[in-house]
Design an enzyme around this catalytic site. Structure first.
Site, PDB file in Angstrom:
ATOM      1  N   HIS A  89       0.865  -1.180   0.000  1.00 13.90           N
ATOM      2  CA  HIS A  89       0.000   0.000   0.000  1.00 13.90           C
ATOM      3  C   HIS A  89       0.898   1.225   0.000  1.00 13.90           C
ATOM      4  O   HIS A  89       1.721   1.408   0.892  1.00 13.90           O
ATOM      5  CB  HIS A  89      -0.922   0.019   1.220  1.00 13.90           C
ATOM      6  CG  HIS A  89      -1.893   1.158   1.192  1.00 13.90           C
ATOM      7  ND1 HIS A  89      -3.183   1.026   0.710  1.00 13.90           N
ATOM      8  CD2 HIS A  89      -1.767   2.467   1.574  1.00 13.90           C
ATOM      9  CE1 HIS A  89      -3.804   2.194   0.792  1.00 13.90           C
ATOM     10  NE2 HIS A  89      -2.968   3.083   1.314  1.00 13.90           N
ATOM     11  N   CYS A  90       0.741   2.076  -1.011  1.00 11.05           N
ATOM     12  CA  CYS A  90       1.596   3.240  -1.166  1.00 11.05           C
ATOM     13  C   CYS A  90       0.823   4.503  -0.790  1.00 11.05           C
ATOM     14  O   CYS A  90      -0.147   4.858  -1.479  1.00 11.05           O
ATOM     15  CB  CYS A  90       2.110   3.341  -2.603  1.00 11.05           C
ATOM     16  SG  CYS A  90       3.183   4.770  -2.887  1.00 11.05           S
TER      17      CYS A  90
END
Length: 299
Positions: free
Chosen positions: A145-146
């Site tokens: 997850h960025c």
């Protein structure tokens, strides 16, 4: 189209767009125009900069708004049976749930990889799907997850994420090159010179913008290069970051692909042009099993 209402992710996205706007302002008004003016070279440099920034924004938006591969929550009796087993201690439905899992593995994934049940989503998920605690859903082939794109990087938006990294790296390099050109052709008698018509204060402002722009370009450039190396390594080894952590140093048993085949699996078969443009390349049919597109869980 999706959008995550995550405060940290939204703050990072705003920071990205502020950096884009500042880059445009600092390079055009403090580096290129005072140096090249209205010449042909000045027009060409500004056109290149705007093209890169537009591609940065579009690829970022596609990464942020594209469904990364959210596994739909199936309303089926298997999850209800699991819930009932957990609540009342009865295990009478265990055999039925096991039979349903085997049916799904046989009908929807002939490659033999195991489907699993997510204890948080309480639904079946395909192989290589993992649960994201921020999105609160399982994501197909989830890498990480960025917060900078306010979304997970998964099977369906990894191509756009790679493009975003690529164009940020190019923009960072172009920014540093513009700074060096601006000072290489700097004249103290021009508009931003210490002896120019605008006085030393404008010259000091150019020095300040040079420092800020250089730091911004170096930080973003080094960061995206490091992330790009991790992404390419993960693609070439056919192993996401989550899978690498779960493996914990053990030797991977996944069959290796060639580097070109691995990139084609992520970016599509449309050719190099579609790899560079932030446009949809269509589904990679070879990756899908027959029941993946319209999967129905029957009992």
């Amino acid at each position: 189209m999706i959008f995550r209402w995550d405060p940290c992710g939204i703050a990072c996205v705003l920071l990205i767009y502020v950096a884009v706007v500042y880059t445009e302002y600092a390079i055009v008004f403090w580096m290129l125009r005072p140096t090249f003016g209205e010449t042909l070279w000045g027009t060409i440099y500004v056109a290149i900069l705007n093209t890169l920034l537009v591609l940065v924004v579009i690829s970022h938006a596609r990464t942020m708004l594209t469904d990364p591969g959210v596994v739909p929550i199936a309303k089926n009796s298997a999850t209800n049976n699991r819930r009932g087993t957990r609540d009342d201690g009865s295990d009478s439905s265990g055999n039925d749930s096991e039979q349903e899992m085997m049916m799904m593995r046989r009908d929807n994934d002939p490659r033999g990889e195991e489907w699993t049940v997510c204890t948080r989503c309480e639904t079946f998920r395909p192989p290589r799907a993992h649960h994201c605690r921020i999105c609160r859903r399982c994501i197909r082939k989830m890498d990480h997850h960025c917060p900078w794109v306010n979304n997970c990087v998964g099977e369906y938006n990894q191509k756009f994420f790679l493009q975003f990294l690529f164009y940020v790296a190019l923009t960072s390099g172009f920014s540093l090159g513009s700074v060096m050109l601006s000072w290489a052709y700097h004249n103290e008698n021009w508009s931003t010179g210490a002896k120019g018509p605008n006085g030393p204060n404008v010259h000091h402002a150019k020095v300040l913008h040079t420092i800020v722009l250089s730091i911004e370009s170096l930080l973003f450039g080094m960061f995206v290069i490091a992330v790009s190396c991790d992404q390419l390594q993960a693609i070439w080894h056919d192993e996401t970051a989550v899978e690498a952590v779960q493996r914990r140093g053990l030797r991977s048993t996944r069959r290796k692909k060639s580097s070109w085949a691995a990139l084609t699996q992520v970016c599509g078969h449309g050719g190099l042009l579609t790899w560079l443009l932030p446009c949809s390349s269509g589904p990679r049919i070879s990756e899908f099993s027959p029941g993946d597109i319209h999967t129905h869980f029957t009992v």
